[in-house]
Design a protein around this motif. Sequence first.
Motif, PDB file in Angstrom:
ATOM      1  N   VAL A 135     -19.281 -24.297   3.348  1.00  0.00           N
ATOM      2  CA  VAL A 135     -20.109 -25.100   4.245  1.00  0.00           C
ATOM      3  C   VAL A 135     -21.237 -25.722   3.428  1.00  0.00           C
ATOM      4  CG1 VAL A 135     -21.698 -25.020   6.208  1.00  0.00           C
ATOM      5  CG2 VAL A 135     -19.578 -23.671   6.254  1.00  0.00           C
ATOM      6  N   PRO A 136     -21.400 -27.032   3.457  1.00  0.00           N
ATOM      7  CA  PRO A 136     -22.486 -27.656   2.684  1.00  0.00           C
ATOM      8  C   PRO A 136     -23.854 -27.258   3.256  1.00  0.00           C
ATOM      9  CG  PRO A 136     -20.807 -29.272   3.310  1.00  0.00           C
ATOM     10  CD  PRO A 136     -20.541 -28.037   4.116  1.00  0.00           C
ATOM     11  N   GLY A 137     -24.613 -26.483   2.505  1.00  0.00           N
ATOM     12  CA  GLY A 137     -25.953 -26.078   2.920  1.00  0.00           C
ATOM     13  C   GLY A 137     -27.011 -26.754   2.089  1.00  0.00           C
ATOM     14  N   LEU A 139     -29.257 -25.510   0.229  1.00  0.00           N
ATOM     15  CA  LEU A 139     -29.460 -24.896  -1.084  1.00  0.00           C
ATOM     16  C   LEU A 139     -28.194 -24.897  -1.923  1.00  0.00           C
ATOM     17  CD1 LEU A 139     -31.672 -21.792  -0.183  1.00  0.00           C
ATOM     18  CD2 LEU A 139     -32.382 -24.117  -0.771  1.00  0.00           C
ATOM     19  N   GLY A 140     -27.085 -25.305  -1.319  1.00  0.00           N
ATOM     20  CA  GLY A 140     -25.811 -25.289  -2.016  1.00  0.00           C
ATOM     21  C   GLY A 140     -24.707 -24.822  -1.085  1.00  0.00           C
ATOM     22  N   PRO A 141     -23.462 -24.717  -1.591  1.00  0.00           N
ATOM     23  CA  PRO A 141     -22.333 -24.330  -0.742  1.00  0.00           C
ATOM     24  C   PRO A 141     -22.491 -22.914  -0.190  1.00  0.00           C
ATOM     25  CG  PRO A 141     -21.587 -25.279  -2.827  1.00  0.00           C
ATOM     26  CD  PRO A 141     -23.055 -25.039  -2.965  1.00  0.00           C
ATOM     27  N   LEU A 142     -22.176 -22.767   1.090  1.00  0.00           N
ATOM     28  CA  LEU A 142     -22.241 -21.477   1.769  1.00  0.00           C
ATOM     29  C   LEU A 142     -20.825 -20.967   1.996  1.00  0.00           C
ATOM     30  CD1 LEU A 142     -24.853 -22.519   4.479  1.00  0.00           C
ATOM     31  CD2 LEU A 142     -25.325 -21.198   2.403  1.00  0.00           C
ATOM     32  N   PRO A 143     -20.532 -19.709   1.617  1.00  0.00           N
ATOM     33  CA  PRO A 143     -19.185 -19.175   1.820  1.00  0.00           C
ATOM     34  C   PRO A 143     -18.950 -18.856   3.292  1.00  0.00           C
ATOM     35  CG  PRO A 143     -20.619 -17.453   0.972  1.00  0.00           C
ATOM     36  CD  PRO A 143     -21.436 -18.730   0.976  1.00  0.00           C
ATOM     37  N   ALA A 144     -17.738 -19.117   3.761  1.00  0.00           N
ATOM     38  CA  ALA A 144     -17.401 -18.824   5.155  1.00  0.00           C
ATOM     39  C   ALA A 144     -15.905 -18.579   5.274  1.00  0.00           C
ATOM     40  CB  ALA A 144     -17.828 -19.969   6.076  1.00  0.00           C
ATOM     41  N   GLN A 182     -12.785 -19.472  14.812  1.00  0.00           N
ATOM     42  CA  GLN A 182     -13.922 -18.702  14.326  1.00  0.00           C
ATOM     43  C   GLN A 182     -14.379 -19.186  12.955  1.00  0.00           C
ATOM     44  OE1 GLN A 182     -13.568 -14.330  14.929  1.00  0.00           O
ATOM     45  NE2 GLN A 182     -11.502 -14.781  15.664  1.00  0.00           N
ATOM     46  N   LEU A 183     -15.686 -19.134  12.763  1.00  0.00           N
ATOM     47  CA  LEU A 183     -16.288 -19.393  11.466  1.00  0.00           C
ATOM     48  C   LEU A 183     -17.246 -18.245  11.175  1.00  0.00           C
ATOM     49  CD1 LEU A 183     -16.241 -21.619   9.254  1.00  0.00           C
ATOM     50  CD2 LEU A 183     -18.314 -22.543  10.298  1.00  0.00           C
ATOM     51  N   VAL A 184     -16.950 -17.484  10.131  1.00  0.00           N
ATOM     52  CA  VAL A 184     -17.738 -16.297   9.776  1.00  0.00           C
ATOM     53  C   VAL A 184     -18.581 -16.672   8.562  1.00  0.00           C
ATOM     54  CG1 VAL A 184     -17.663 -13.843   9.233  1.00  0.00           C
ATOM     55  CG2 VAL A 184     -15.833 -14.872  10.628  1.00  0.00           C
ATOM     56  N   LEU A 185     -19.885 -16.791   8.768  1.00  0.00           N
ATOM     57  CA  LEU A 185     -20.767 -17.429   7.790  1.00  0.00           C
ATOM     58  C   LEU A 185     -21.454 -16.424   6.873  1.00  0.00           C
ATOM     59  CD1 LEU A 185     -22.172 -20.120   6.910  1.00  0.00           C
ATOM     60  CD2 LEU A 185     -23.989 -19.543   8.544  1.00  0.00           C
ATOM     61  N   GLY A 186     -21.477 -16.760   5.580  1.00  0.00           N
ATOM     62  CA  GLY A 186     -22.403 -16.145   4.644  1.00  0.00           C
ATOM     63  C   GLY A 186     -23.547 -17.110   4.398  1.00  0.00           C
ATOM     64  N   TYR A 187     -24.766 -16.594   4.243  1.00  0.00           N
ATOM     65  CA  TYR A 187     -25.911 -17.496   4.099  1.00  0.00           C
ATOM     66  C   TYR A 187     -26.775 -17.103   2.917  1.00  0.00           C
ATOM     67  CZ  TYR A 187     -28.152 -13.832   6.987  1.00  0.00           C
ATOM     68  OH  TYR A 187     -28.609 -12.635   7.487  1.00  0.00           O
ATOM     69  N   ARG A 188     -27.825 -17.865   2.703  1.00  0.00           N
ATOM     70  CA  ARG A 188     -28.676 -17.730   1.515  1.00  0.00           C
ATOM     71  C   ARG A 188     -29.049 -16.276   1.253  1.00  0.00           C
ATOM     72  NH1 ARG A 188     -33.428 -21.630   3.217  1.00  0.00           N
ATOM     73  NH2 ARG A 188     -31.603 -22.748   4.013  1.00  0.00           N
ATOM     74  N   GLY A 189     -28.877 -15.881  -0.001  1.00  0.00           N
ATOM     75  CA  GLY A 189     -29.161 -14.512  -0.394  1.00  0.00           C
ATOM     76  C   GLY A 189     -27.944 -13.613  -0.385  1.00  0.00           C
ATOM     77  N   ASP A 190     -26.853 -14.029   0.255  1.00  0.00           N
ATOM     78  CA  ASP A 190     -25.613 -13.248   0.266  1.00  0.00           C
ATOM     79  C   ASP A 190     -24.905 -13.331  -1.086  1.00  0.00           C
ATOM     80  OD1 ASP A 190     -26.016 -12.628   2.886  1.00  0.00           O
ATOM     81  OD2 ASP A 190     -24.246 -13.653   3.659  1.00  0.00           O
ATOM     82  N   PRO A 191     -24.015 -12.378  -1.359  1.00  0.00           N
ATOM     83  CA  PRO A 191     -23.152 -12.553  -2.528  1.00  0.00           C
ATOM     84  C   PRO A 191     -22.386 -13.872  -2.425  1.00  0.00           C
ATOM     85  CG  PRO A 191     -22.953 -10.331  -1.617  1.00  0.00           C
ATOM     86  CD  PRO A 191     -23.770 -11.117  -0.641  1.00  0.00           C
ATOM     87  N   ALA A 213     -26.225 -25.741   9.400  1.00  0.00           N
ATOM     88  CA  ALA A 213     -25.213 -26.389   8.571  1.00  0.00           C
ATOM     89  C   ALA A 213     -23.809 -25.995   9.021  1.00  0.00           C
ATOM     90  CB  ALA A 213     -25.428 -26.014   7.105  1.00  0.00           C
ATOM     91  N   ALA A 214     -23.617 -24.722   9.379  1.00  0.00           N
ATOM     92  CA  ALA A 214     -22.313 -24.268   9.867  1.00  0.00           C
ATOM     93  C   ALA A 214     -21.972 -24.918  11.206  1.00  0.00           C
ATOM     94  CB  ALA A 214     -22.313 -22.751  10.000  1.00  0.00           C
ATOM     95  N   MET A 215     -22.965 -25.104  12.066  1.00  0.00           N
ATOM     96  CA  MET A 215     -22.738 -25.759  13.350  1.00  0.00           C
ATOM     97  C   MET A 215     -22.288 -27.200  13.145  1.00  0.00           C
ATOM     98  SD  MET A 215     -26.141 -24.133  15.140  1.00  0.00           S
ATOM     99  CE  MET A 215     -26.139 -25.158  16.618  1.00  0.00           C
ATOM    100  N   ARG A 216     -22.959 -27.909  12.246  1.00  0.00           N
ATOM    101  CA  ARG A 216     -22.587 -29.298  11.978  1.00  0.00           C
ATOM    102  C   ARG A 216     -21.201 -29.385  11.339  1.00  0.00           C
ATOM    103  NH1 ARG A 216     -25.824 -30.873   8.259  1.00  0.00           N
ATOM    104  NH2 ARG A 216     -27.361 -29.190   8.156  1.00  0.00           N
ATOM    105  N   TYR A 217     -20.874 -28.424  10.490  1.00  0.00           N
ATOM    106  CA  TYR A 217     -19.548 -28.349   9.886  1.00  0.00           C
ATOM    107  C   TYR A 217     -18.488 -28.166  10.977  1.00  0.00           C
ATOM    108  CZ  TYR A 217     -15.745 -26.412   6.985  1.00  0.00           C
ATOM    109  OH  TYR A 217     -14.527 -26.158   6.375  1.00  0.00           O
ATOM    110  N   ALA A 218     -18.733 -27.252  11.920  1.00  0.00           N
ATOM    111  CA  ALA A 218     -17.778 -27.003  12.992  1.00  0.00           C
ATOM    112  C   ALA A 218     -17.559 -28.252  13.837  1.00  0.00           C
ATOM    113  CB  ALA A 218     -18.270 -25.842  13.863  1.00  0.00           C
ATOM    114  N   VAL A 219     -18.628 -28.946  14.175  1.00  0.00           N
ATOM    115  CA  VAL A 219     -18.507 -30.165  14.983  1.00  0.00           C
ATOM    116  C   VAL A 219     -17.723 -31.232  14.214  1.00  0.00           C
ATOM    117  CG1 VAL A 219     -19.820 -32.064  16.006  1.00  0.00           C
ATOM    118  CG2 VAL A 219     -20.556 -29.691  16.360  1.00  0.00           C
TER     119      VAL A 219
END
Length: 372
Positions: A135-137, A139-144, A182-191, A213-219
């Motif tokens: 997911v484009p965040g 601070l950078g790409p977010l794993p999901a 479903q979208l299971v999000l990892g966010y800033r500070g996560d591995p 950012a995850a909400m906008r990605y889902a839409v």
Amino acid sequence: MRLRTAVATATTVLGAGTAALVVAGRYGSRFALRPPAEGPAPEGAVTVHAVTEDRVTLTRTAASARRGVYGLTADTGLHAIAGDVVDSTAYAVTRKLLAVPHGSLDQGTAVRLTPQVHRGDPRTALGLDFTEVEVPGELGPLPAWYLPGARSTWVITVHGLGATREHAMNVLPTLHHHRFTQLVLGYRGDPDAPRPADGIGHLGRTEWRDLDAAMRYAVEYGAERLVLYGWSVGATMALHAQRLSAVRARVAGLVLDSPVLDWRATVSAAAESHGLPAPLTQLAVRAAEGRRVQPLREGTAPADPAPPTVPTLLFHGPDDTLAPWDASRELAARHPESVLLHTVRGAQHGAMWNADPAGYEETLRRFLTPLM
């Protein structure tokens, strides 16, 4: 340096000034602002006394005697799944042993109980098809994890303090059964996620932008409606996002589990749980207040989340010692038209599902049915 050493040093030099106490306060505040990503709230170690094919006997403690389903974890790489208590004495409890997917569960092993029942990913742990996405965040790409579903309503899950995406796997089978995407999000500070510039968390005030950012990605990928599902600080992020996100009009409902609604109480409880004496907890709160708001910038959420404006299911109970449930009761009492509180007794922070999986899932089903 261990916390007790820091506290002892600060107390010894109290007559010489306040600098050491400030250090102790900042050290205490780190347990809420920089929790370890090793699974949610593992409790004190207990010894394995006996193991059979379908039973495990543990030293009796308040944690090991709790009803429900929990993970058993150890430093050896062990991860097992323990079910309800089937027998108990004054010194030991015997629980169902449901699975040992990682490592070896042996007599004499010191294990900890954790609300995180599964380890790995949805395919290896649950047999559910998924795709690892980014997911484009800001601070950078977010794993999901993206789990396909037949419905155009997407459920976005976001974990809380000291946890990772794996915690959400407790409820993924239920959501999959009801055919939600479903979208299971990892966010800033996560591995595997970007680190915040200051290296600490802000209890949702900045992290909510990753959920946005995850909400906008889902839409963008076809979600017509969104359900935001958060645990602990993840629940706080959901409250901020449904008020502040550019796509907030798509939010059809919230599920909040063990929400952090009174951050000062949570910082204080986290510091005390790691041994900070009560007289110093206010220093930890003040230190956290200064650290969690820097740097203030456009898009930083208010210190306290605003009430929800959409149908909201709130799981919480009186035995949560990290995020006191008084704030949840007050929220439900002030907004009975939109907030349903499902009280779970005998459950620690982030463990509302664990204490009563069947009851939790039935309540969740009833809430989500009109939102499908």
